[in-house]
Write an enzyme that holds these catalytic residues in place. Structure first.
Site, PDB file in Angstrom:
ATOM      1  N   ASP A  21     -11.331   2.999   3.987  1.00 41.20           N
ATOM      2  CA  ASP A  21     -11.823   1.674   3.944  1.00 41.20           C
ATOM      3  C   ASP A  21     -13.352   1.450   4.075  1.00 41.20           C
ATOM      4  O   ASP A  21     -13.701   0.282   3.488  1.00 41.20           O
ATOM      5  CB  ASP A  21     -11.231   0.969   5.498  1.00 41.20           C
ATOM      6  CG  ASP A  21     -10.368  -0.182   5.046  1.00 41.20           C
ATOM      7  OD1 ASP A  21      -9.847  -0.299   3.860  1.00 41.20           O
ATOM      8  OD2 ASP A  21      -9.571  -0.531   5.828  1.00 41.20           O
ATOM      9  N   GLN A  24      -4.815  -1.625   9.299  1.00 45.36           N
ATOM     10  CA  GLN A  24      -4.765  -2.786   8.890  1.00 45.36           C
ATOM     11  C   GLN A  24      -5.105  -3.763   9.842  1.00 45.36           C
ATOM     12  O   GLN A  24      -4.930  -4.010  11.110  1.00 45.36           O
ATOM     13  CB  GLN A  24      -3.236  -3.209   8.520  1.00 45.36           C
ATOM     14  CG  GLN A  24      -2.877  -4.491   7.867  1.00 45.36           C
ATOM     15  CD  GLN A  24      -3.581  -4.486   6.566  1.00 45.36           C
ATOM     16  OE1 GLN A  24      -3.345  -3.493   5.595  1.00 45.36           O
ATOM     17  NE2 GLN A  24      -4.234  -5.482   6.052  1.00 45.36           N
ATOM     18  N   LYS A  63       0.755  -1.199   0.032  1.00 43.66           N
ATOM     19  CA  LYS A  63       0.087   0.072  -0.039  1.00 43.66           C
ATOM     20  C   LYS A  63       0.917   1.467  -0.212  1.00 43.66           C
ATOM     21  O   LYS A  63       0.682   2.047  -0.743  1.00 43.66           O
ATOM     22  CB  LYS A  63      -1.119  -0.012   1.288  1.00 43.66           C
ATOM     23  CG  LYS A  63      -2.061  -1.006   0.999  1.00 43.66           C
ATOM     24  CD  LYS A  63      -3.210  -1.075   2.231  1.00 43.66           C
ATOM     25  CE  LYS A  63      -4.058  -2.119   1.992  1.00 43.66           C
ATOM     26  NZ  LYS A  63      -4.404  -2.740   3.291  1.00 43.66           N
TER      27      LYS A  63
END
Ligand code: NAP
Length: 302
Positions: A121, A98, A54
Site C-alpha cells: 500500500d 484493509q 482484490k
C-alpha cells in the site's frame, strides 16, 4: 469541443494483462510466485467488496492470494500478531490491511508494523520517506495509478504545471511526489488554499483528491488541461428513482463536475471508470515489484 475521456478501465486491464505475463515469466525463470495477503477486520460492506475484488484480481494475475478475516472486536495486538506472522512468511511478498479498521485499532500502528518491503500500500513512513527522497519505494496504489494515466495520456510530463488538490498521506502528497519525479512544477492545494479556482486554472494537469462531490467546476479548468479525478463520492440520484425502501437511488460522482469540465478539458477521467480501476492494477504491480526485490531477482518492467 469535448475532452478525450481517459479509459481507466481499459488501461488498467492492459496493465493487469502485462502483470499476468510477467508473473508467468517469473514462475518459469525463477520458480517464484508473488503472493499477496489481505487482512480484513470487521464486516464493513464496502471493505468486503474491495477485499473480494482484490482476491479475484490477484488470482487472475496468477499470483497467490491469502485472505484473512478477523472479527470486528479483534484487539489491536491480535491484528499486529497476524501482521508479524505475515512479515515472516516467505510465501507472502505483499501485505495489505484493509482500512478503515475498527476504532480500538490504530491505523498508524498497523502501518508501522508492516515490513516496509512488504508494504504494497506504500503507506509505511519508510516508503513515504524514500519516495520523497527520490529513492526506489513501494508507492501508494491510487497515486501511482493516477500518474500512470497522466503519462499514458500526455507522454512526457516534463515542465508541465500540475496542481494537486488534497494533501493526504494516502493520495495528495504521494501524487505530488510522483509528479515532481516526472519533472512537473507542482502546486499542492488544500482546504486553506486561497482562491482555489484561480490556482486550478493555472494547471496543465489538475488532480482532484478531496472527497467533495463536484467541487471543481468547469470554469476552474484551463482549456485543454488533463484532469485526473481521484474522488469517489456517493450522492443521491433522484433521476434514477427510488429503491425498495423508498429512498432515492444513489450514484458515484467524482470531485470534478464532469459535465462542465468535459467541455473545457483536453483529457479527463470519468468516475467511475477512471482512476478507480488503476488502484487494484497498481496493487498487483507493487506485489510483483516486492516479490522481485525480496527474491533478489531483476525487477520486471510492466
Ligand atoms: P482526505 O484524507 O479526507 O483528504 C482530503 C484532502 O482534501 C485534504 O488534504 C483536505 O485539506 C482537502 N480538502 C478538503 N476540503 C477542501 C476544499 N474545500 N478545498 C480544497 N481542499 C480541500 O481524503 P483522501 O483519502 O486523500 O481521498 C480523497 C478522495 O479520493 C476521496 O473522495 C476518496 O474517496 C478518494 N479516493 C479514491 C481512491 C480510488 O481508488 N480512486 C482511493 C483513495 C481515495 P486539509 O489537509 O487542509 O484538510
Amino acid at each position: 469541443m469535448t475532452a478525450h475521456i481517459i479509459d481507466g478501465k481499459a488501461i488498467a486491464a492492459e496493465l493487469r494483462g502485462r502483470i499476468g505475463l510477467a508473473v508467468t515469466e517469473l514462475q518459469n525463470t525463477h520458480n517464484l510466485t508473488p503472493g499477496l495477503a489481505v487482512v480484513l477486520v470487521g464486516e464493513d460492506a464496502a471493505s468486503q467488496v474491495y477485499v473480494r475484488n482484490k482476491g479475484i484480481a490477484t488470482k487472475q494475475a496468477g499470483m497467490a492470494s491469502f485472505e484473512f478475516r478477523l472479527p470486528a472486536d479483534t484487539p489491536q495486538e491480535t491484528l499486529l500478531d497476524k501482521v508479524r506472522s505475515l512479515n515472516d512468511d516467505p510465501d507472502v511478498h505483499g501485505i495489505l490491511v484493509q482500512f478503515p479498521v475498527p476504532e480500538q485499532i490504530s491505523q498508524q500502528v498497523v502501518v508501522d508494523t508492516i515490513r516496509p518491503d512488504k508494504d504494497v500500500d506504500g503507506l509505511h513512513p519508510i516508503n513515504a520517506g524514500r519516495l520523497a527522497s527520490g529513492l526506489p519505494a513501494l508507492t501508494p496504489c491510487t497515486p501511482l495509478g493516477s500518474v500512470i494515466l497522466a503519462k499514458q495520456t500526455l507522454g512526457d510530463l516534463t515542465g508541465k504545471h500540475a496542481v494537486v488538490i488534497g494533501r493526504s498521506n494516502l493520495v495528495g502528497k504521494p501524487v505530488a511526489q510522483l509528479l515532481l519525479k516526472e519533472n512537473c512544477t507542482v502546486t499542492i492545494a488544500h482546504s486553506r488554499t486561497q482562491d482555489l479556482a484561480s490556482v486550478c486554472r493555472s494547471a496543465d494537469i489538475l488532480v482532484a483528491a478531496v472527497g467533495i462531490a463536484e467541487l471543481v467546476k468547469g470554469d476552474w479548468v484551463k482549456p485543454g488541461a488533463c484532469v485526473i479525478d481521484v474522488g469517489i463520492n456517493r450522492v443521491e440520484a433522484p433521476e434514477k428513482g427510488v429503491d425498495d425502501a423508498g429512498q432515492p437511488k444513489t450514484k458515484l460522482v467524482g470531485d470534478v463536475a464532469f459535465d462542465e469540465a468535459v467541455k473545457v478539458a483536453g483529457h479527463i477521467t470519468p468516475v467511475p471508470g477512471g482512476v478507480g480501476p488503476m488502484t487494484i492494477a497498481c496493487l498487483l504491480r507493487n506485489t510483483l515489484t516486492a516479490a522481485c526485490r525480496q527474491a533478489g531477482v531483476p525487477e520486471v518492467e510492466v
